[in-house]
Design a protein around this motif. Sequence first.
Motif, short mmCIF file in Angstrom:
data_model
loop_
_atom_site.label_atom_id
_atom_site.label_comp_id
_atom_site.label_asym_id
_atom_site.label_seq_id
_atom_site.Cartn_x
_atom_site.Cartn_y
_atom_site.Cartn_z
N HIS A 79 0.35 8.44 -3.84
CA HIS A 79 -0.22 7.33 -4.62
C HIS A 79 -1.74 7.50 -4.57
N GLU A 81 -4.35 5.21 -4.92
CA GLU A 81 -5.36 4.25 -4.43
C GLU A 81 -6.07 4.87 -3.23
N ASP A 83 -7.19 4.07 -0.46
CA ASP A 83 -6.86 3.86 0.95
C ASP A 83 -5.87 4.92 1.44
N HIS A 84 -5.25 5.66 0.50
CA HIS A 84 -4.32 6.73 0.89
C HIS A 84 -4.78 8.11 0.45
N HIS A 145 3.75 0.35 -5.91
CA HIS A 145 3.37 -0.69 -6.83
C HIS A 145 2.49 -0.21 -7.97
N ASP A 164 3.11 2.58 0.04
CA ASP A 164 2.81 1.15 0.22
C ASP A 164 4.05 0.29 0.49
N TYR A 192 2.17 -9.30 2.10
CA TYR A 192 1.99 -8.07 1.32
C TYR A 192 2.91 -8.10 0.10
N HIS A 225 0.91 1.65 5.52
CA HIS A 225 0.10 0.64 6.22
C HIS A 225 0.94 0.00 7.33
FE1 FEO Z 1 -1.73 0.80 -3.28
FE2 FEO Z 1 -2.32 0.86 0.06
O1 FEO Z 1 -2.70 1.15 -1.74
#
Ligand code: FEO
Length: 397
Positions: A79, A81, A83-84, A145, A164, A192, A225
């Motif tokens: 993914h 985003e 953060d990954h 997502h 996620d 979440y 996460h």
């Molecule tokens: Fe959809 Fe943890 O980023």
Amino acid sequence: MVVELKEGVYWVGVVDWNIKKFHGHEYSTHRGSTYNSYLIVDEKIALVDTVLGSYSNEMIENIKKIIDIEKIDYVIANHAETDHSGGLPALMKLIPDATVVVSEKGKESIPGHYHGDWNFKVVTTGDTISLGKNSLVFVKAPMLHWPDSMMTYLTGKNILMPNDAFGQHFASSKRFNDEVDETEVYEEAIKYYANILTPFSNLVTKKLDEFVKLDIPVDIIAPSHGIIWRKDPMQIVEKYYEWASGKNDGSVVIIYDTMWKGTEQMATAIGEGIGNEGVKYKLFNMAVHDRNDVLTEVFKAKGILLGCPTMNNGLLPTIMPILEDLKGLRFKNKVGAAFASYGWSGESLKQLEDRLEGAKIEILQEGIKFKWQPTKEELGACVEFGSDFAKKMKSSE
Ligand code: FEO
């Protein structure tokens, strides 16, 4: 810190104890978060997801504790985003010949973020990459997502890395669900889900069905996460089924803002009426409460009452963000009503009802509004309003 999940499979991620706002400033993370990256050492070596860019060096140092980093063959980017995927630029400088494995949509989003001239391999559901003894199997998970989201499963070790999905913003010195307070973990997991996955609930159910039908053994669910589900890992899958169903606890949330306490007095009196019918309720003044926490309460509740005075022929700015979320998150099976106090023109009640309609929340009764500060009789009418709402809500179940 490095933690072994199973022989040859390591968590090489980062714990971010201090992050309090995620997605820019959109999502509150009171308990911090983690960025989970997993290193798989077989005849070939794969890294599944990276970390937030500012933590790239920590991840790289973690990897170096286990292997010579140049030996990495595959980097799976489930993914885009950041953060990954944020660790990719620093990592790929060290391993420019490694293959970056992405979903079809990831082939758009990963280069779109980093513009790196990397070797990409596009995979879809059912595709596998043999690492030697075990293989990676990919399952695309669009809208869980993002359109690019996919899950990676490691055969032999029976580890699902769903990115996620099933995650929680939860910083901890421990990595597994059997090592921490699960009540806290579930508070973050439901938050979440409520704040990120609610609009995609129908797709969540479909994807879970598809996954369960595969009947593959799952010993560990290792999201990107928070803690890793090792003890009874399918418990979080069952929870996702429950959350996706739109089930609620039959309670009411009263969301309001107030200028000179007129609307607040109404909110309190309406709550009293709801309570008189034996229904639990909570009040949230949006000038002081955290929006994401309130949305989690909305997710759990059945009834949503909105209250706001009129300012500049409209609503108070402090209540606007959550009204946008009510529309965007498309909560299922909710009922609502509105109330307002006002001084001069009094448009806010109609605007709140329009917002309820826009959010597809069924309006159970006509709203109530009073001019200036409510009188004793008017507060009595508010108690009655709350009581009527609770009765109608109970009979609508
Ligand atoms: Fe959809 Fe943890 O980023």
